[in-house]
Structure formats: structure tokens, C-alpha cells
Design a protein around this motif. Structure first.
Motif, PDB file in Angstrom:
ATOM      1  N   ALA A 108      20.385  23.327  53.168  1.00 15.99           N
ATOM      2  CA  ALA A 108      20.341  22.346  53.830  1.00 15.99           C
ATOM      3  C   ALA A 108      21.403  22.270  54.915  1.00 15.99           C
ATOM      4  O   ALA A 108      22.246  22.810  54.676  1.00 15.99           O
ATOM      5  N   PRO A 109      20.754  22.221  56.125  1.00 18.04           N
ATOM      6  CA  PRO A 109      21.650  21.745  57.520  1.00 18.04           C
ATOM      7  C   PRO A 109      23.500  21.232  57.446  1.00 18.04           C
ATOM      8  O   PRO A 109      23.104  20.288  56.870  1.00 18.04           O
ATOM      9  N   SER A 110      23.645  21.896  57.906  1.00 19.57           N
ATOM     10  CA  SER A 110      25.413  20.831  57.541  1.00 19.57           C
ATOM     11  C   SER A 110      25.174  19.368  59.094  1.00 19.57           C
ATOM     12  O   SER A 110      24.355  20.040  59.948  1.00 19.57           O
ATOM     13  N   ALA A 111      25.970  18.790  58.373  1.00 24.99           N
ATOM     14  CA  ALA A 111      25.866  17.238  59.219  1.00 24.99           C
ATOM     15  C   ALA A 111      26.175  18.174  60.846  1.00 24.99           C
ATOM     16  O   ALA A 111      25.739  17.212  61.748  1.00 24.99           O
ATOM     17  N   LYS A 112      27.383  19.271  61.185  1.00 19.18           N
ATOM     18  CA  LYS A 112      27.889  19.312  62.474  1.00 19.18           C
ATOM     19  C   LYS A 112      26.248  20.227  63.352  1.00 19.18           C
ATOM     20  O   LYS A 112      26.303  19.397  64.862  1.00 19.18           O
ATOM     21  N   SER A 113      25.790  20.864  62.889  1.00 19.85           N
ATOM     22  CA  SER A 113      23.987  21.494  62.918  1.00 19.85           C
ATOM     23  C   SER A 113      23.742  21.047  63.432  1.00 19.85           C
ATOM     24  O   SER A 113      22.934  20.447  64.341  1.00 19.85           O
ATOM     25  N   LEU A 114      23.522  19.616  62.531  1.00 19.29           N
ATOM     26  CA  LEU A 114      22.431  18.353  63.147  1.00 19.29           C
ATOM     27  C   LEU A 114      22.583  17.411  64.203  1.00 19.29           C
ATOM     28  O   LEU A 114      21.863  17.957  64.900  1.00 19.29           O
ATOM     29  N   ILE A 115      23.508  17.120  64.260  1.00 23.33           N
ATOM     30  CA  ILE A 115      24.192  16.212  65.774  1.00 23.33           C
ATOM     31  C   ILE A 115      24.116  17.577  66.780  1.00 23.33           C
ATOM     32  O   ILE A 115      23.605  16.641  67.743  1.00 23.33           O
ATOM     33  N   SER A 116      24.442  18.008  66.414  1.00 24.78           N
ATOM     34  CA  SER A 116      24.412  19.315  67.992  1.00 24.78           C
ATOM     35  C   SER A 116      23.244  19.788  68.280  1.00 24.78           C
ATOM     36  O   SER A 116      23.062  19.646  69.289  1.00 24.78           O
ATOM     37  N   THR A 117      21.569  19.316  67.373  1.00 24.93           N
ATOM     38  CA  THR A 117      20.639  19.447  67.701  1.00 24.93           C
ATOM     39  C   THR A 117      19.854  18.211  67.590  1.00 24.93           C
ATOM     40  O   THR A 117      19.000  17.907  68.332  1.00 24.93           O
ATOM     41  N   LEU A 118      20.551  16.801  67.915  1.00 26.24           N
ATOM     42  CA  LEU A 118      19.748  15.347  68.126  1.00 26.24           C
ATOM     43  C   LEU A 118      18.919  15.636  69.657  1.00 26.24           C
ATOM     44  O   LEU A 118      19.613  15.990  70.389  1.00 26.24           O
ATOM     45  N   PRO A 119      17.907  14.790  70.124  1.00 27.79           N
ATOM     46  CA  PRO A 119      17.420  14.728  70.753  1.00 27.79           C
ATOM     47  C   PRO A 119      18.493  13.718  71.446  1.00 27.79           C
ATOM     48  O   PRO A 119      19.214  12.762  71.110  1.00 27.79           O
ATOM     49  N   ASN A 120      19.081  13.761  72.340  1.00 32.54           N
ATOM     50  CA  ASN A 120      19.489  12.876  73.525  1.00 32.54           C
ATOM     51  C   ASN A 120      19.095  11.616  73.203  1.00 32.54           C
ATOM     52  O   ASN A 120      20.381  10.694  73.390  1.00 32.54           O
ATOM     53  N   GLN A 121      17.420  11.439  73.450  1.00 33.52           N
ATOM     54  CA  GLN A 121      17.221   9.589  73.427  1.00 33.52           C
ATOM     55  C   GLN A 121      18.037   9.103  71.909  1.00 33.52           C
ATOM     56  O   GLN A 121      17.910   7.255  71.619  1.00 33.52           O
ATOM     57  N   ILE A 122      18.351   9.475  70.980  1.00 32.68           N
ATOM     58  CA  ILE A 122      18.502   8.725  69.556  1.00 32.68           C
ATOM     59  C   ILE A 122      20.091   9.864  69.401  1.00 32.68           C
ATOM     60  O   ILE A 122      20.638   9.174  68.037  1.00 32.68           O
ATOM     61  N   ARG A 123      20.610  10.207  69.833  1.00 37.73           N
ATOM     62  CA  ARG A 123      22.622  10.381  70.041  1.00 37.73           C
ATOM     63  C   ARG A 123      23.337   8.802  70.437  1.00 37.73           C
ATOM     64  O   ARG A 123      23.393   7.889  70.919  1.00 37.73           O
ATOM     65  N   LEU A 124      24.290   8.950  69.362  1.00 33.76           N
ATOM     66  CA  LEU A 124      24.565   7.933  69.722  1.00 33.76           C
ATOM     67  C   LEU A 124      26.343   8.446  68.986  1.00 33.76           C
ATOM     68  O   LEU A 124      26.414   9.620  69.172  1.00 33.76           O
TER      69      LEU A 124
END
Length: 140
Positions: free
Chosen positions: A122-138
Motif C-alpha cells: 500500500a502507498p505510504s501516507a507521505k506519497s499519498l499527501i504528495s500526490t493529492l490534487p490541489n483542490q483537496i489539499r488541507l
């Protein structure tokens, strides 16, 4: 991100548990959602009024403004998202091989989502955060 982070923190024999009410179902099917909600304040002479002012379609969050009465003093803004058991268990399943749904007898808890056997690939939390679309970034 919680499921991703816990997968990284617990060992291969660890268990991730979520106690949850099926909030989305309750709100949609019992019409308990309100644009204006009044709740008790810190004293019996005060109330807090929450007014839904916006909805963020990308994050699925309701945006509410809170005011203290009497005086209608602005307290702040909150963002919240309604969750349901199916969504929580599906997201958890992405990070854990075994996900069980257990009915609860505990007051205030309807279902326990219990996950074990963290997925190795499964992807790491760090890799998930780095690939989030700008519109859903918190601000994570």
C-alpha cells in the motif's frame, strides 16, 4: 490518511480499530441535518449557533460559522465531513488485508471497523499527501 499512517506505525500483527456511527445514513434518512443548529454554550445562559455557509465539493466538507448568543459574537469556522461505514471500511481495506465489521453494544457506537494484516504494498501516507490534487489539499 489515518489508515495509511497507522499501517506504517503498527507492526504486522497490529490491529487498527475505528468505532463509528453511520452518520451519513442517519442524516440522510432521518432528515436530522440542519442548515442552522443550536447547541448549549458553556453556561446555561449561552447558546452556540452554527450556520452552514458553504460546501466544498472537492473535499466533501460542510463549512459552518459559529456564533455565541446572546450578543451574536463570532466564534469561528468549522469544516466537517459526514462519514458512513461503507466508506470507512473501504478506505481501511485499501491499507489492510483483513477488515471486519462488528456490531457494537457500546452506547454511542453502532459499528466497530477492525482491520489487521497491514498491506505491504500500500502507498505510504507521505506519497499519498504528495500526490493529492490541489483542490483537496488541507493543511496536513
Amino acid at each position: 490518511m489515518i489508515a495509511a499512517n497507522t499501517r506504517e506505525l503498527i507492526g504486522e500483527n497490529g490491529v487498527f480499530i475505528v468505532e463509528q456511527k453511520n452518520i451519513l445514513h442517519r442524516v440522510l434518512h432521518t432528515n436530522t441535518y440542519k442548515d442552522i443548529y443550536v447547541s448549549p454554550g458553556k453556561t446555561k445562559e449561552t447558546l452556540i449557533i452554527s450556520i452552514m455557509t458553504d460546501y466544498d465539493e472537492f473535499t466533501g466538507m460542510d463549512i459552518k460559522q459559529q456564533y455565541l448568543v446572546p450578543g451574536f459574537q463570532y466564534i469561528g469556522e468549522t469544516r466537517s465531513r459526514l462519514w458512513d461505514i461503507a466508506t470507512i471500511s473501504t478506505i481501511t481495506w485499501l491499507f489492510y488485508e483483513k477488515v471486519e465489521l462488528i456490531k457494537s453494544n457500546k452506547p454511542g457506537v453502532e459499528t466497530i471497523v477492525m482491520a489487521s494484516k497491514p498491506r505491504e504494498r500500500a502507498p505510504s501516507a507521505k506519497s499519498l499527501i504528495s500526490t493529492l490534487p490541489n483542490q483537496i489539499r488541507l493543511d496536513i
